[in-house]
Design an enzyme around this catalytic site. Structure first.
Site, mmCIF file in Angstrom:
data_model
loop_
_atom_site.group_PDB
_atom_site.id
_atom_site.type_symbol
_atom_site.label_atom_id
_atom_site.label_comp_id
_atom_site.label_asym_id
_atom_site.label_seq_id
_atom_site.Cartn_x
_atom_site.Cartn_y
_atom_site.Cartn_z
ATOM 1 N N GLU A 197 41.151 15.050 87.805
ATOM 2 C CA GLU A 197 40.048 15.966 88.090
ATOM 3 C C GLU A 197 38.577 15.235 87.886
ATOM 4 O O GLU A 197 37.754 15.748 88.579
ATOM 5 C CB GLU A 197 40.236 17.264 87.685
ATOM 6 N N LYS B 270 40.527 26.385 98.021
ATOM 7 C CA LYS B 270 40.206 27.730 97.434
ATOM 8 C C LYS B 270 39.681 28.711 98.493
ATOM 9 O O LYS B 270 40.110 30.016 98.540
ATOM 10 C CB LYS B 270 39.323 27.624 96.269
ATOM 11 N N HIS C 221 64.968 5.222 82.237
ATOM 12 C CA HIS C 221 65.917 5.289 83.256
ATOM 13 C C HIS C 221 65.533 5.804 84.207
ATOM 14 O O HIS C 221 66.323 6.470 84.999
ATOM 15 C CB HIS C 221 67.145 5.983 82.493
HETATM 16 O O1 PA5 Z 1 39.233 21.539 84.508
HETATM 17 C C1 PA5 Z 1 39.006 22.656 85.498
HETATM 18 O O2 PA5 Z 1 37.596 22.910 85.556
HETATM 19 C C2 PA5 Z 1 39.909 23.126 86.070
HETATM 20 O O3 PA5 Z 1 41.093 22.705 86.014
HETATM 21 C C3 PA5 Z 1 39.880 24.667 85.531
HETATM 22 O O4 PA5 Z 1 40.366 24.651 84.332
HETATM 23 C C4 PA5 Z 1 40.993 25.280 86.505
HETATM 24 O O5 PA5 Z 1 40.827 25.398 87.980
HETATM 25 C C5 PA5 Z 1 41.054 26.884 85.975
HETATM 26 O O6 PA5 Z 1 39.651 27.463 86.039
HETATM 27 P P1 PA5 Z 1 39.091 28.723 85.203
HETATM 28 O O7 PA5 Z 1 39.215 28.479 83.778
HETATM 29 O O8 PA5 Z 1 38.000 28.997 85.705
HETATM 30 O O9 PA5 Z 1 40.254 29.789 85.693
#
Ligand code: PA5
Length: 456
Positions: A285, A425, A314
């Site tokens: 990410e 989203k 494996h």
């Molecule tokens: O790293 C990130 O920003 C995302 O993976 C968030 O942690 C994830 O989308 C969850 O978001 P939130 O903590 O706002 O619910």
């Protein structure tokens, strides 16, 4: 570096060690870019824009979570952590790494349903007693749809069970903004903060990881101490003295110069399976981006892959050994195993195993795999933990967070945003009929209507 320190051994990622392609000159040539990148990270941290760097010093939140954990009634036997992505993976990795393989029957159980798949959450709620359960809902933004939906389900479950929400639900969220913050404030729920300048995937050293860790009875002060020691090493501006700089530079250079965009995280420890999954999210990410810092389209980023030794010998190791030479493998080794179990000596075909230990076998397999890969020009590095305890885990978390920030600089992208997940989203909100997303609903219908039919 003390004998207690985490070591990064990268001989098998270098040409002179293994013929894997990366020369000392190539690494040295990256040193100025590394130094510029690190200085920028440090300046951002200094300016208060990069909160994760200062988290090892946060004693206030540590004391809050410790006080809460020590006051919690012994009648609470189960903790359900609601959250996804960065709000789930770090805490889960922490609890898994520091917990015993089989928890004693009287230990508090910590559950991470994580996904919004009802198969798991529904099964979990049917097995638990609401009166003996504490739910910890974690969302930095407060708006994440999966977490919000789980929260509503769990709140109803508490109501049906006749328990007072205030005693059974705590929130971890932004200190000021977001729907979860409003809910917690309006209903007087106990809450903890994720600092505004800390992104979800960099939040494991906030209450996101500290609270579940403290509730499980782990040494969270030690976790921060270990992270702090690693942070000091990761602030060194000489590339070859900076473990995060070396990890970042090796990955970026193997990608850029040698066509190795696949980055495998392979601990030889079952307790670190969750850590490998946490790394995958952090790396993917943060580093998978369409635009660089100059807003040019680069569509760059490595593909992280989780694996675990010896299980994956494996499974995926066949591919790592004979498939495309497009991978850099990071092994994690425990210099002192978490457990030992002697292999009994028996006459017969398995006699050669007698006198060894299961932990020894695991370690031999790791070394053999690394050498076998190197023998065919396939690079790896190994992160050695002196042992797997809270300080070492804190160091391990911080190491890869710092490496991610530096790798972002070397790739020339912003490692701290995630614009790519926004469209999906928006379309999902449209399908849910959320007010303000009517356009997104029509967009989905149009996209699905105009798709050519290819079905079998
Ligand atoms: O790293 C990130 O920003 C995302 O993976 C968030 O942690 C994830 O989308 C969850 O978001 P939130 O903590 O706002 O619910």
């Amino acid at each position: 570096m003390t004998d207690d320190a985490i070591r990064v051994d990268y001989a098998l990622a270098m040409d002179d060690g293994s013929g894997c392609g990366l020369t000392n000159a190539q690494l040295e040539a990256e040193a100025p870019a590394f130094e510029r990148g690190l200085r920028r990270v440090l300046a951002e941290a200094e300016g208060g824009r990069l909160g994760f760097w200062g988290l090892p010093d946060d004693t206030i939140d540590l004391e809050k979570v410790q006080a809460f954990a020590s006051e919690l009634s012994d009648a609470v036997t189960d903790i359900v952590v609601l959250g996804i992505g960065g709000s789930s993976l770090g805490g889960r990795a922490l609890v898994e790494a520091l917990g015993p393989a089989v928890a004693p029957p009287d230990a508090r159980r910590i559950h991470y349903p994580d996904n919004s798949d009802p198969w798991r959450l529904d099964g979990l709620l049917r097995a638990l007693d609401p009166k003996a359960t504490l739910a910890v809902v974690i969302s930095k933004s407060g708006g994440t749809v999966e977490t919000a939906a789980q929260l509503l389900v769990v709140r109803q479950w508490f109501r049906d069970g006749g328990v007072a929400m205030k005693d059974h639900l705590v929130a971890i969220t932004d200190p000021e903004s977001g729907l979860l913050r409003s809910l917690a404030d309006t209903e007087g729920l106990r809450s903890f903060d994720i600092p505004s300048n800390v992104g979800g995937r960099f939040s494991v050293l906030t209450p996101v990881g500290l609270l579940p860790g403290a509730l499980a009875g782990f040494d969270m002060a030690g976790l921060l101490k270990g992270a702090g020691a690693m942070r000091d090493r990761c602030a060194r501006t000489v590339l070859k003295e900076n473990p995060a700089g070396i990890v970042a530079a090796l990955h970026v250079l193997h990608h850029r110069l040698h066509g190795r965009p696949i980055h495998v995280m392979m601990p030889y420890s079952d307790a670190l399976r969750g850590y490998a999954n946490w790394f995958v999210q952090l790396w993917a990410e943060s580093l998978g981006k369409r635009l660089d810092r100059q807003e040019r389209v680069v569509e760059t980023g490595p593909t992280p892959l989780p694996a675990v030794g010896a299980t994956d010998q494996h499974a995926q190791v066949q591919l790592f050994m004979e498939g495309p030479k497009d991978k850099l493998v990071t092994f994690v080794a425990l210099d002192q195993p978490l457990a030992k179990r002697a292999i009994p000596t028996e006459e017969g075909p398995y006699a050669y195993l007698g006198g060894h230990d299961l932990a020894e076998l695991l370690d031999y397999e790791r070394r053999a795999t690394a050498l076998a890969l190197a023998g065919d020009g396939r690079p790896s590095l190994t992160i050695h933990l002196p042992r797997l305890d809270a300080p070492a885990l804190g160091g391990l978390f911080f190491l890869m967070e710092a490496a991610t920030a530096i790798a972002g600089e070397l790739y020339g992208i912003d490692a701290f945003d995630q614009p790519g997940v926004e469209l999906g989203k928006r379309l999902a909100y449209g399908l849910l009929g959320r007010k303000g997303y009517e356009d997104a609903a029509s967009e989905v219908q149009e996209l699905e209507r105009t798709l050519p039919r290819h079905r079998v």
